[in-house]
Design a protein around this motif. Structure first.
Motif, PDB file in Angstrom:
ATOM      1  N   LEU A 152      85.701  26.691  65.652  1.00  0.00           N
ATOM      2  CA  LEU A 152      85.218  25.310  65.606  1.00  0.00           C
ATOM      3  C   LEU A 152      83.910  25.197  64.823  1.00  0.00           C
ATOM      4  CD1 LEU A 152      85.867  23.830  69.173  1.00  0.00           C
ATOM      5  CD2 LEU A 152      86.731  22.940  67.008  1.00  0.00           C
ATOM      6  N   ASN A 153      82.976  26.090  65.101  1.00  0.00           N
ATOM      7  CA  ASN A 153      81.674  26.012  64.445  1.00  0.00           C
ATOM      8  C   ASN A 153      81.780  26.227  62.943  1.00  0.00           C
ATOM      9  OD1 ASN A 153      80.272  25.470  66.805  1.00  0.00           O
ATOM     10  ND2 ASN A 153      79.776  27.616  67.202  1.00  0.00           N
ATOM     11  N   SER A 154      82.502  27.254  62.538  1.00  0.00           N
ATOM     12  CA  SER A 154      82.590  27.553  61.111  1.00  0.00           C
ATOM     13  C   SER A 154      83.386  26.485  60.370  1.00  0.00           C
ATOM     14  CB  SER A 154      83.206  28.934  60.882  1.00  0.00           C
ATOM     15  OG  SER A 154      84.494  29.018  61.464  1.00  0.00           O
ATOM     16  N   ALA A 155      84.413  25.937  61.011  1.00  0.00           N
ATOM     17  CA  ALA A 155      85.196  24.871  60.374  1.00  0.00           C
ATOM     18  C   ALA A 155      84.332  23.628  60.183  1.00  0.00           C
ATOM     19  CB  ALA A 155      86.425  24.550  61.208  1.00  0.00           C
ATOM     20  N   ALA A 156      83.505  23.302  61.183  1.00  0.00           N
ATOM     21  CA  ALA A 156      82.608  22.149  61.065  1.00  0.00           C
ATOM     22  C   ALA A 156      81.583  22.380  59.957  1.00  0.00           C
ATOM     23  CB  ALA A 156      81.903  21.891  62.393  1.00  0.00           C
ATOM     24  N   ARG A 157      81.048  23.589  59.867  1.00  0.00           N
ATOM     25  CA  ARG A 157      80.096  23.911  58.798  1.00  0.00           C
ATOM     26  C   ARG A 157      80.760  23.766  57.424  1.00  0.00           C
ATOM     27  NH1 ARG A 157      75.357  26.677  59.792  1.00  0.00           N
ATOM     28  NH2 ARG A 157      74.944  27.235  61.972  1.00  0.00           N
ATOM     29  N   LEU A 158      81.996  24.208  57.334  1.00  0.00           N
ATOM     30  CA  LEU A 158      82.726  24.119  56.073  1.00  0.00           C
ATOM     31  C   LEU A 158      82.886  22.668  55.640  1.00  0.00           C
ATOM     32  CD1 LEU A 158      84.366  25.686  53.923  1.00  0.00           C
ATOM     33  CD2 LEU A 158      86.375  25.382  55.384  1.00  0.00           C
ATOM     34  N   PHE A 159      83.221  21.808  56.574  1.00  0.00           N
ATOM     35  CA  PHE A 159      83.422  20.396  56.241  1.00  0.00           C
ATOM     36  C   PHE A 159      82.107  19.737  55.826  1.00  0.00           C
ATOM     37  CE2 PHE A 159      83.843  15.888  57.056  1.00  0.00           C
ATOM     38  CZ  PHE A 159      85.095  15.596  56.538  1.00  0.00           C
ATOM     39  N   VAL A 160      81.044  19.966  56.596  1.00  0.00           N
ATOM     40  CA  VAL A 160      79.753  19.349  56.271  1.00  0.00           C
ATOM     41  C   VAL A 160      79.233  19.873  54.946  1.00  0.00           C
ATOM     42  CG1 VAL A 160      77.352  19.099  57.021  1.00  0.00           C
ATOM     43  CG2 VAL A 160      79.209  18.880  58.686  1.00  0.00           C
ATOM     44  N   GLY A 161      79.465  21.150  54.660  1.00  0.00           N
ATOM     45  CA  GLY A 161      79.076  21.675  53.358  1.00  0.00           C
ATOM     46  C   GLY A 161      79.821  20.996  52.225  1.00  0.00           C
ATOM     47  N   GLY A 162      81.097  20.691  52.452  1.00  0.00           N
ATOM     48  CA  GLY A 162      81.873  19.980  51.443  1.00  0.00           C
ATOM     49  C   GLY A 162      81.354  18.589  51.182  1.00  0.00           C
ATOM     50  N   ALA A 163      80.693  17.987  52.183  1.00  0.00           N
ATOM     51  CA  ALA A 163      80.141  16.647  52.007  1.00  0.00           C
ATOM     52  C   ALA A 163      79.080  16.634  50.914  1.00  0.00           C
ATOM     53  CB  ALA A 163      79.548  16.147  53.324  1.00  0.00           C
ATOM     54  N   HIS A 164      78.309  17.706  50.813  1.00  0.00           N
ATOM     55  CA  HIS A 164      77.320  17.803  49.742  1.00  0.00           C
ATOM     56  C   HIS A 164      78.000  17.785  48.377  1.00  0.00           C
ATOM     57  CE1 HIS A 164      73.305  18.884  51.574  1.00  0.00           C
ATOM     58  NE2 HIS A 164      74.083  18.774  52.630  1.00  0.00           N
ATOM     59  N   THR A 165      79.081  18.558  48.266  1.00  0.00           N
ATOM     60  CA  THR A 165      79.806  18.597  46.995  1.00  0.00           C
ATOM     61  C   THR A 165      80.389  17.237  46.651  1.00  0.00           C
ATOM     62  OG1 THR A 165      80.349  20.930  47.367  1.00  0.00           O
ATOM     63  CG2 THR A 165      81.662  19.745  45.727  1.00  0.00           C
ATOM     64  N   LEU A 166      80.876  16.516  47.658  1.00  0.00           N
ATOM     65  CA  LEU A 166      81.398  15.169  47.422  1.00  0.00           C
ATOM     66  C   LEU A 166      80.326  14.258  46.838  1.00  0.00           C
ATOM     67  CD1 LEU A 166      83.573  14.413  50.587  1.00  0.00           C
ATOM     68  CD2 LEU A 166      84.363  14.600  48.217  1.00  0.00           C
ATOM     69  N   ALA A 167      79.121  14.320  47.403  1.00  0.00           N
ATOM     70  CA  ALA A 167      78.030  13.488  46.889  1.00  0.00           C
ATOM     71  C   ALA A 167      77.718  13.858  45.439  1.00  0.00           C
ATOM     72  CB  ALA A 167      76.792  13.656  47.761  1.00  0.00           C
ATOM     73  N   LEU A 168      77.659  15.146  45.151  1.00  0.00           N
ATOM     74  CA  LEU A 168      77.371  15.587  43.790  1.00  0.00           C
ATOM     75  C   LEU A 168      78.468  15.137  42.819  1.00  0.00           C
ATOM     76  CD1 LEU A 168      76.102  19.193  44.570  1.00  0.00           C
ATOM     77  CD2 LEU A 168      74.715  17.255  43.803  1.00  0.00           C
ATOM     78  N   MET A 169      79.698  15.181  43.266  1.00  0.00           N
ATOM     79  CA  MET A 169      80.811  14.741  42.414  1.00  0.00           C
ATOM     80  C   MET A 169      80.717  13.253  42.114  1.00  0.00           C
ATOM     81  SD  MET A 169      83.959  16.951  44.067  1.00  0.00           S
ATOM     82  CE  MET A 169      85.224  16.353  42.934  1.00  0.00           C
ATOM     83  N   ARG A 170      80.279  12.472  43.105  1.00  0.00           N
ATOM     84  CA  ARG A 170      80.099  11.034  42.874  1.00  0.00           C
ATOM     85  C   ARG A 170      79.033  10.796  41.806  1.00  0.00           C
ATOM     86  NH1 ARG A 170      83.878   7.228  43.782  1.00  0.00           N
ATOM     87  NH2 ARG A 170      84.112   6.629  45.963  1.00  0.00           N
TER      88      ARG A 170
END
Length: 206
Positions: A152-170
Protein backbone atom coordinates in the motif's frame (compact mmCIF):
# COMPACT_ATOMS: atom_id res chain seq x y z
CA UNK A 1 8.23 51.18 -14.86
CA UNK A 2 5.38 48.81 -14.05
CA UNK A 3 2.16 50.66 -13.44
CA UNK A 4 0.57 49.75 -10.13
CA UNK A 5 -3.15 49.02 -9.99
CA UNK A 6 -5.28 51.56 -8.18
CA UNK A 7 -5.37 50.94 -4.44
CA UNK A 8 -8.65 49.94 -2.87
CA UNK A 9 -9.58 49.75 0.79
CA UNK A 10 -10.16 46.17 1.86
CA UNK A 11 -11.09 44.51 5.11
CA UNK A 12 -8.01 43.02 6.83
CA UNK A 13 -8.97 39.43 6.01
CA UNK A 14 -9.58 40.33 2.36
CA UNK A 15 -6.32 42.26 2.13
CA UNK A 16 -4.39 39.36 3.60
CA UNK A 17 -6.01 36.94 1.13
CA UNK A 18 -5.11 39.31 -1.72
CA UNK A 19 -1.50 39.52 -0.55
CA UNK A 20 -1.23 35.74 -0.25
CA UNK A 21 -2.59 35.30 -3.78
CA UNK A 22 -0.10 37.85 -5.09
CA UNK A 23 2.66 36.17 -3.11
CA UNK A 24 1.86 32.78 -4.63
CA UNK A 25 2.22 34.35 -8.08
CA UNK A 26 5.52 35.99 -7.10
CA UNK A 27 6.87 32.75 -5.66
CA UNK A 28 5.87 30.96 -8.87
CA UNK A 29 7.76 33.55 -10.93
CA UNK A 30 10.84 34.03 -8.75
CA UNK A 31 11.08 30.88 -6.67
CA UNK A 32 10.58 30.17 -2.98
CA UNK A 33 14.16 31.14 -2.17
CA UNK A 34 14.15 34.46 -4.04
CA UNK A 35 10.69 36.06 -3.91
CA UNK A 36 10.52 39.20 -1.74
CA UNK A 37 8.00 41.36 0.08
CA UNK A 38 8.78 44.17 -2.36
CA UNK A 39 7.75 42.01 -5.31
CA UNK A 40 4.51 41.11 -3.56
CA UNK A 41 3.81 44.78 -2.82
CA UNK A 42 4.44 45.71 -6.47
CA UNK A 43 2.07 43.04 -7.73
CA UNK A 44 -0.63 43.92 -5.18
CA UNK A 45 -0.32 47.67 -5.75
CA UNK A 46 0.41 48.46 -2.10
CA UNK A 47 3.38 49.78 -0.17
CA UNK A 48 6.06 47.42 1.11
CA UNK A 49 5.16 48.48 4.65
CA UNK A 50 1.61 47.25 4.03
CA UNK A 51 2.97 43.79 3.26
CA UNK A 52 5.12 43.89 6.39
CA UNK A 53 2.05 44.78 8.46
CA UNK A 54 0.62 41.36 7.59
CA UNK A 55 3.84 39.36 7.32
CA UNK A 56 6.43 40.68 9.77
CA UNK A 57 9.24 38.55 8.37
CA UNK A 58 9.99 36.82 5.11
CA UNK A 59 9.59 33.53 6.95
CA UNK A 60 6.01 34.53 7.79
CA UNK A 61 5.36 35.21 4.11
CA UNK A 62 6.86 31.87 3.06
CA UNK A 63 4.73 30.06 5.63
CA UNK A 64 1.56 31.76 4.35
CA UNK A 65 2.37 30.88 0.73
CA UNK A 66 3.20 27.25 1.44
CA UNK A 67 0.10 26.88 3.63
CA UNK A 68 -2.03 28.22 0.77
CA UNK A 69 -0.38 25.91 -1.78
CA UNK A 70 -0.73 22.86 0.46
CA UNK A 71 -4.39 23.65 1.20
CA UNK A 72 -5.19 24.06 -2.50
CA UNK A 73 -3.57 20.73 -3.43
CA UNK A 74 -5.24 18.82 -0.59
CA UNK A 75 -8.59 20.38 -1.52
CA UNK A 76 -8.14 19.28 -5.13
CA UNK A 77 -7.42 15.71 -4.04
CA UNK A 78 -10.43 15.63 -1.71
CA UNK A 79 -12.75 17.06 -4.35
CA UNK A 80 -11.53 14.57 -6.97
CA UNK A 81 -12.19 11.54 -4.78
CA UNK A 82 -15.36 9.59 -5.59
CA UNK A 83 -15.67 6.95 -2.83
CA UNK A 84 -18.17 4.77 -4.72
CA UNK A 85 -16.10 4.60 -7.92
CA UNK A 86 -14.17 1.46 -8.92
CA UNK A 87 -10.48 1.69 -8.01
CA UNK A 88 -9.12 2.19 -11.52
CA UNK A 89 -11.73 4.86 -12.23
CA UNK A 90 -11.05 6.64 -8.91
CA UNK A 91 -7.31 6.77 -9.60
CA UNK A 92 -7.84 7.92 -13.18
CA UNK A 93 -10.16 10.71 -12.04
CA UNK A 94 -7.64 11.86 -9.45
CA UNK A 95 -4.84 11.83 -12.03
CA UNK A 96 -6.89 13.89 -14.48
CA UNK A 97 -7.76 16.43 -11.78
CA UNK A 98 -4.08 16.69 -10.89
CA UNK A 99 -3.16 17.35 -14.50
CA UNK A 100 -5.97 19.90 -14.85
CA UNK A 101 -4.81 21.78 -11.76
CA UNK A 102 -1.61 22.69 -13.60
CA UNK A 103 -3.81 24.49 -16.14
CA UNK A 104 -6.39 25.96 -13.77
CA UNK A 105 -3.99 26.96 -10.95
CA UNK A 106 -0.58 27.09 -12.62
CA UNK A 107 1.05 29.34 -10.02
CA UNK A 108 0.06 27.00 -7.20
CA UNK A 109 1.46 24.00 -9.05
CA UNK A 110 4.67 25.82 -10.00
CA UNK A 111 5.30 26.62 -6.33
CA UNK A 112 4.59 22.98 -5.44
CA UNK A 113 7.15 21.78 -7.98
CA UNK A 114 9.73 24.30 -6.76
CA UNK A 115 9.01 23.26 -3.17
CA UNK A 116 9.77 19.63 -4.07
CA UNK A 117 13.37 20.55 -4.94
CA UNK A 118 14.17 22.17 -1.57
CA UNK A 119 15.78 19.07 -0.06
CA UNK A 120 18.36 21.07 1.89
CA UNK A 121 16.17 24.07 2.66
CA UNK A 122 14.23 24.80 5.83
CA UNK A 123 10.98 24.31 3.90
CA UNK A 124 11.71 20.62 3.28
CA UNK A 125 10.15 19.18 6.48
CA UNK A 126 6.87 20.91 5.68
CA UNK A 127 7.01 19.54 2.13
CA UNK A 128 7.37 16.03 3.56
CA UNK A 129 4.28 16.65 5.69
CA UNK A 130 2.29 17.55 2.56
CA UNK A 131 3.60 14.50 0.72
CA UNK A 132 2.58 12.39 3.68
CA UNK A 133 -0.95 13.80 3.50
CA UNK A 134 -1.21 13.11 -0.22
CA UNK A 135 0.19 9.61 0.12
CA UNK A 136 -2.19 8.88 3.00
CA UNK A 137 -5.17 9.95 0.90
CA UNK A 138 -4.10 7.78 -2.05
CA UNK A 139 -3.35 4.91 0.34
CA UNK A 140 -6.91 5.16 1.71
CA UNK A 141 -8.30 4.96 -1.83
CA UNK A 142 -6.18 1.90 -2.60
CA UNK A 143 -7.15 0.24 0.68
CA UNK A 144 -10.82 0.17 -0.33
CA UNK A 145 -10.06 -2.80 -2.61
CA UNK A 146 -6.77 -4.10 -1.23
CA UNK A 147 -6.75 -3.40 2.51
CA UNK A 148 -4.30 -6.21 3.27
CA UNK A 149 -1.76 -5.44 0.53
CA UNK A 150 1.79 -5.14 1.90
CA UNK A 151 2.51 -2.72 -0.94
CA UNK A 152 0.00 0.00 0.00
CA UNK A 153 2.70 2.49 0.96
CA UNK A 154 4.89 1.98 -2.08
CA UNK A 155 1.91 2.01 -4.46
CA UNK A 156 0.72 5.31 -2.96
CA UNK A 157 4.23 6.77 -3.30
CA UNK A 158 4.32 5.65 -6.92
CA UNK A 159 1.05 7.39 -7.71
CA UNK A 160 1.94 10.65 -5.94
CA UNK A 161 5.30 10.66 -7.69
CA UNK A 162 3.50 10.33 -11.01
CA UNK A 163 1.50 13.44 -10.15
CA UNK A 164 4.68 15.49 -10.42
CA UNK A 165 5.31 14.13 -13.89
CA UNK A 166 1.73 14.95 -14.88
CA UNK A 167 2.23 18.58 -13.85
CA UNK A 168 5.49 18.78 -15.79
CA UNK A 169 3.81 17.28 -18.86
CA UNK A 170 1.08 19.92 -18.67
CA UNK A 171 3.68 22.70 -18.61
CA UNK A 172 5.46 20.94 -21.47
CA UNK A 173 2.12 21.12 -23.33
CA UNK A 174 2.13 17.53 -24.49
CA UNK A 175 -0.78 16.32 -26.59
CA UNK A 176 -4.00 15.13 -25.01
CA UNK A 177 -3.33 11.65 -26.37
CA UNK A 178 0.12 11.49 -24.79
CA UNK A 179 -1.24 12.74 -21.48
CA UNK A 180 -4.06 10.17 -21.53
CA UNK A 181 -1.57 7.39 -22.31
CA UNK A 182 0.64 8.41 -19.41
CA UNK A 183 -2.31 8.50 -17.01
CA UNK A 184 -3.37 5.02 -18.15
CA UNK A 185 0.17 3.73 -17.59
CA UNK A 186 0.46 5.56 -14.26
CA UNK A 187 -2.78 4.04 -12.96
CA UNK A 188 -1.92 0.61 -14.31
CA UNK A 189 1.52 0.73 -12.74
CA UNK A 190 0.06 1.72 -9.38
CA UNK A 191 -2.41 -1.16 -9.48
CA UNK A 192 0.29 -3.61 -10.53
CA UNK A 193 2.51 -2.47 -7.64
CA UNK A 194 -0.42 -2.94 -5.29
CA UNK A 195 -0.85 -6.63 -6.10
CA UNK A 196 2.52 -8.44 -6.04
CA UNK A 197 2.53 -12.23 -6.33
CA UNK A 198 4.33 -14.51 -3.91
CA UNK A 199 7.66 -14.01 -5.68
CA UNK A 200 7.42 -10.26 -5.14
CA UNK A 201 6.75 -9.56 -8.82
CA UNK A 202 3.69 -7.47 -9.71
CA UNK A 203 0.66 -9.30 -11.03
CA UNK A 204 -0.79 -8.21 -14.39
CA UNK A 205 -3.77 -5.91 -14.01
CA UNK A 206 -6.72 -6.55 -16.37
Amino acid sequence: MTKRPARTRLLPADRRAQLVACAVACFADHGIARATQAQVAERAGVSVSAVYSYFRTRADLVTAVLDAVAAAIVAMVEEADVPAAPLRSALSTLAHHTADMAVEQPDTVRVWLDWSTGVRADVWPRYLLLQGQLQAHVRAILAREAPASPALNSAARLFVGGAHTLALMRFEQVSAAELALFIDQMVGGTLAALRPDSSGMPLPVP
